[in-house]
Write a protein that holds these residues in place. Sequence first.
Motif, PDB file in Angstrom:
ATOM      1  N   VAL A 242      21.468   4.669  18.914  1.00 40.55           N
ATOM      2  CA  VAL A 242      22.095   3.443  18.429  1.00 40.55           C
ATOM      3  C   VAL A 242      21.645   3.276  16.973  1.00 40.55           C
ATOM      4  O   VAL A 242      20.448   3.146  16.688  1.00 40.55           O
ATOM      5  CB  VAL A 242      21.719   2.220  19.291  1.00 40.55           C
TER       6      VAL A 242
ATOM      7  N   THR B  46      13.053   2.409  24.429  1.00 43.07           N
ATOM      8  CA  THR B  46      14.285   2.284  23.646  1.00 43.07           C
ATOM      9  C   THR B  46      14.083   2.715  22.192  1.00 43.07           C
ATOM     10  O   THR B  46      14.994   3.240  21.552  1.00 43.07           O
ATOM     11  CB  THR B  46      14.777   0.812  23.658  1.00 43.07           C
TER      12      THR B  46
ATOM     13  N   SER C 248      24.469  -5.288  13.552  1.00 44.63           N
ATOM     14  CA  SER C 248      23.102  -4.757  13.405  1.00 44.63           C
ATOM     15  C   SER C 248      22.270  -5.630  12.468  1.00 44.63           C
ATOM     16  O   SER C 248      21.076  -5.397  12.285  1.00 44.63           O
ATOM     17  CB  SER C 248      23.134  -3.321  12.868  1.00 44.63           C
TER      18      SER C 248
ATOM     19  N   GLY D 227      26.435   6.598  22.296  1.00 45.36           N
ATOM     20  CA  GLY D 227      25.702   5.628  21.504  1.00 45.36           C
ATOM     21  C   GLY D 227      26.643   4.914  20.569  1.00 45.36           C
ATOM     22  O   GLY D 227      27.873   4.987  20.734  1.00 45.36           O
TER      23      GLY D 227
ATOM     24  N   HIS E  85      15.383   5.819  20.456  1.00 47.98           N
ATOM     25  CA  HIS E  85      16.839   5.982  20.405  1.00 47.98           C
ATOM     26  C   HIS E  85      17.469   5.192  19.256  1.00 47.98           C
ATOM     27  O   HIS E  85      18.689   5.183  19.121  1.00 47.98           O
ATOM     28  CB  HIS E  85      17.458   5.530  21.735  1.00 47.98           C
ATOM     29  N   LEU E  86      16.628   4.503  18.482  1.00 50.53           N
ATOM     30  CA  LEU E  86      17.169   3.644  17.422  1.00 50.53           C
ATOM     31  C   LEU E  86      16.968   4.255  16.040  1.00 50.53           C
ATOM     32  O   LEU E  86      15.941   4.868  15.760  1.00 50.53           O
ATOM     33  CB  LEU E  86      16.484   2.272  17.461  1.00 50.53           C
TER      34      LEU E  86
ATOM     35  N   SER F  19      21.665  -2.281  22.011  1.00 48.27           N
ATOM     36  CA  SER F  19      20.778  -1.165  22.356  1.00 48.27           C
ATOM     37  C   SER F  19      20.516  -1.141  23.855  1.00 48.27           C
ATOM     38  O   SER F  19      20.557  -0.081  24.488  1.00 48.27           O
ATOM     39  CB  SER F  19      19.445  -1.276  21.609  1.00 48.27           C
ATOM     40  N   GLU F  20      20.264  -2.306  24.416  1.00 49.21           N
ATOM     41  CA  GLU F  20      20.019  -2.364  25.864  1.00 49.21           C
ATOM     42  C   GLU F  20      21.255  -1.925  26.639  1.00 49.21           C
ATOM     43  O   GLU F  20      21.158  -1.242  27.661  1.00 49.21           O
ATOM     44  CB  GLU F  20      19.606  -3.773  26.290  1.00 49.21           C
TER      45      GLU F  20
END
Length: 256
Positions: free
Chosen positions: A7, A35, A237, A230, A38-39, A247-248
Amino acid sequence: MKRNVLVVANWKMHGQLSWIEKFVKELNRGLALETAEHLVLCPPFVYMEHLYRSLIGTGIRVGAQNMHGTSQGAFTGEVAASMLVDVGCKFVILGHSERRTQCGEDDRQVAIKFELAKQSGLTPILCVGENAEERAAGLTEVVIQRQLDAVLLHAGQEAFSGAVIAYEPVWAIGTGNSATPEQAQAVHAFVRRHVSRHDPDAAAVMPIVYGGSVKAANARLLAEQSDVDGALVGGASLVVSDFLAISEGFMSAVAR
Ligand code: PEP
């Protein structure tokens, strides 16, 4: 099980030091540990190093919104890939529609940047997507294939190994009018099929993220699509709670 979920926040020309500090603090407070990796946050160039340093130890990575297509030289106002690497940057968004339309970047220039990004150790996030007229004329796949082929031609059959593709329909960016999950899935599947003709191994694992008015309300349904790995998020953002909710939404698909 989903492919590697990403994401990506594209802050565009927004933010200030104090805003970034507040954003990072609030993001860390609300973020589940699993998480973070993944950001990716893509700030304006001038804030890159500051953001990188604020994120050390969190697992969140930093990306750039653009770079120059030459490794160094007399290019006033430009930033080189090696400079980005130097200040902790791991990703670079290339071929965003705003750069294609506002700065006149064409497929070949984007392809040159793509190859240099990879050679420099950055993960390119290649943006592809059709505008409203092209979609109405049934040209979505033609346009996207042209954008992908320019990269394959310049950087070779294995160009997409280790890369990320973002499907960003131009008509969906900043309009509040997102592609439906079905529309996104159809194009993502096309992108994967096309890359697969050249490099099936890369195509199987390559994250293809969707961008264009992604919000907390549509993230989960988009995430449920088998080829949507994603999101590339612009407006939403800039609001920590929205970015966290998006994101969740995508992380819920990781477990499946
Ligand atoms: C973008 O510009 O990459 C984007 C996806 O913007 P938004 O989320 O605001 O539509």
